[in-house]
Design an enzyme around this catalytic site. Structure first.
Site, PDB file in Angstrom:
ATOM      1  N   CYS A   1      41.105  38.245  39.633  1.00  0.00           N
ATOM      2  CA  CYS A   1      41.589  37.381  38.547  1.00  0.00           C
ATOM      3  C   CYS A   1      40.494  36.369  38.179  1.00  0.00           C
ATOM      4  CB  CYS A   1      42.873  36.675  38.973  1.00  0.00           C
ATOM      5  SG  CYS A   1      42.625  35.319  40.137  1.00  0.00           S
TER       6      CYS A   1
ATOM      7  N   GLU B   1      51.982  35.406  48.947  1.00  0.00           N
ATOM      8  CA  GLU B   1      52.776  34.780  47.886  1.00  0.00           C
ATOM      9  C   GLU B   1      53.704  33.715  48.473  1.00  0.00           C
ATOM     10  OE1 GLU B   1      54.468  38.096  45.702  1.00  0.00           O
ATOM     11  OE2 GLU B   1      52.498  38.570  44.836  1.00  0.00           O
TER      12      GLU B   1
ATOM     13  N   GLU C   1      41.268  37.623  47.651  1.00  0.00           N
ATOM     14  CA  GLU C   1      39.873  37.164  47.661  1.00  0.00           C
ATOM     15  C   GLU C   1      39.764  35.763  48.260  1.00  0.00           C
ATOM     16  OE1 GLU C   1      41.592  38.485  45.203  1.00  0.00           O
ATOM     17  OE2 GLU C   1      40.367  39.767  43.919  1.00  0.00           O
TER      18      GLU C   1
ATOM     19  N   CYS D   1      45.467  34.539  46.461  1.00  0.00           N
ATOM     20  CA  CYS D   1      44.947  35.892  46.261  1.00  0.00           C
ATOM     21  C   CYS D   1      44.207  36.390  47.500  1.00  0.00           C
ATOM     22  CB  CYS D   1      43.978  35.915  45.083  1.00  0.00           C
ATOM     23  SG  CYS D   1      44.761  35.797  43.468  1.00  0.00           S
TER      24      CYS D   1
ATOM     25  N   CYS E   1      39.619  33.874  40.867  1.00  0.00           N
ATOM     26  CA  CYS E   1      38.879  34.445  42.003  1.00  0.00           C
ATOM     27  C   CYS E   1      37.447  34.808  41.623  1.00  0.00           C
ATOM     28  CB  CYS E   1      39.624  35.634  42.581  1.00  0.00           C
ATOM     29  SG  CYS E   1      41.050  35.105  43.563  1.00  0.00           S
TER      30      CYS E   1
HETATM   31  N1  THU Z   1      46.128  39.479  43.339  1.00  0.00           N
HETATM   32  C1  THU Z   1      45.138  39.378  44.271  1.00  0.00           C
HETATM   33  O1  THU Z   1      45.395  38.994  45.413  1.00  0.00           O
HETATM   34  N2  THU Z   1      43.883  39.715  43.915  1.00  0.00           N
HETATM   35  C2  THU Z   1      43.524  40.275  42.728  1.00  0.00           C
HETATM   36  O2  THU Z   1      42.367  40.614  42.532  1.00  0.00           O
HETATM   37  C3  THU Z   1      44.549  40.452  41.682  1.00  0.00           C
HETATM   38  C4  THU Z   1      45.875  39.873  41.965  1.00  0.00           C
HETATM   39  C5  THU Z   1      47.508  39.171  43.731  1.00  0.00           C
HETATM   40  C6  THU Z   1      48.067  37.866  43.257  1.00  0.00           C
HETATM   41  C7  THU Z   1      49.558  38.150  43.330  1.00  0.00           C
HETATM   42  O3  THU Z   1      50.013  37.902  44.653  1.00  0.00           O
HETATM   43  C8  THU Z   1      49.675  39.619  43.044  1.00  0.00           C
HETATM   44  O4  THU Z   1      48.380  40.168  43.252  1.00  0.00           O
HETATM   45  C9  THU Z   1      50.132  39.948  41.630  1.00  0.00           C
HETATM   46  O5  THU Z   1      49.387  39.280  40.686  1.00  0.00           O
END
Ligand code: THU
Length: 136
Positions: free
Chosen positions: A90, A48, A59, A57, A93
């Site tokens: 998401c 983040e 992925e 993310c 991704c």
């Molecule tokens: N996030 C991921 O890294 N992958 C997912 O499949 C779902 C969400 C992360 C994005 C963000 O840093 C946190 O989870 C909350 O949304």
């Protein structure tokens, strides 16, 4: 690669990287692991940023690791996260995975207790737009 993917190896890689995620804002740590066409497993975690939209993310990190290593295709994906709900990729991704996968590519969703669900990519992203849509 036609044999059943080694989901135990994907689970181990995603579970190992998940605690290293940098998620001070959401406090929601995610790990992802890819089995690539070279037979190797590539992992990533979410990273983040104080400028929230700049975060990435898990992925995306795993895909970057795969491409950086020279692999070209995703044979299987596993996403590891905590909480009551399934931590499915998401929308963005799903499209990132689509670039390097097929409609049948398995996407496993796991939590600390193991794999909770398994989808074919086409179930998560039907009627998708991909590389073949563009003229070469
Ligand atoms: N996030 C991921 O890294 N992958 C997912 O499949 C779902 C969400 C992360 C994005 C963000 O840093 C946190 O989870 C909350 O949304």
């Amino acid at each position: 690669m036609s044999a059943e993917p080694d989901f135990d190896a994907l689970f181990a890689a995603a579970a190992a990287i998940q605690p290293r995620a940098y998620a001070p804002y959401s406090r929601f740590k995610v790990g992802a692991a890819i089995l690539a066409d070279d037979g190797a497993v590539y992992a990533g975690c979410n990273v983040e940023n104080a400028s929230y939209p700049v975060g990435s993310c898990a992925e995306a990190g795993a895909i970057a690791a795969m491409i950086g290593a020279g692999a070209q295709a995703i044979c299987a994906v596993l996403v590891f996260g905590e909480g009551a709900e399934l931590v499915t990729p998401c929308g963005a991704c799903r499209q990132r995975i689509r670039e390097f996968a097929t409609p049948e590519t398995p996407v496993a969703i796991a939590g600390p207790d193991g794999i909770r669900a398994r989808f074919a990519l086409v179930e998560l992203l039907p009627a998708s737009f991909g590389p073949a849509n563009l003229p070469r």
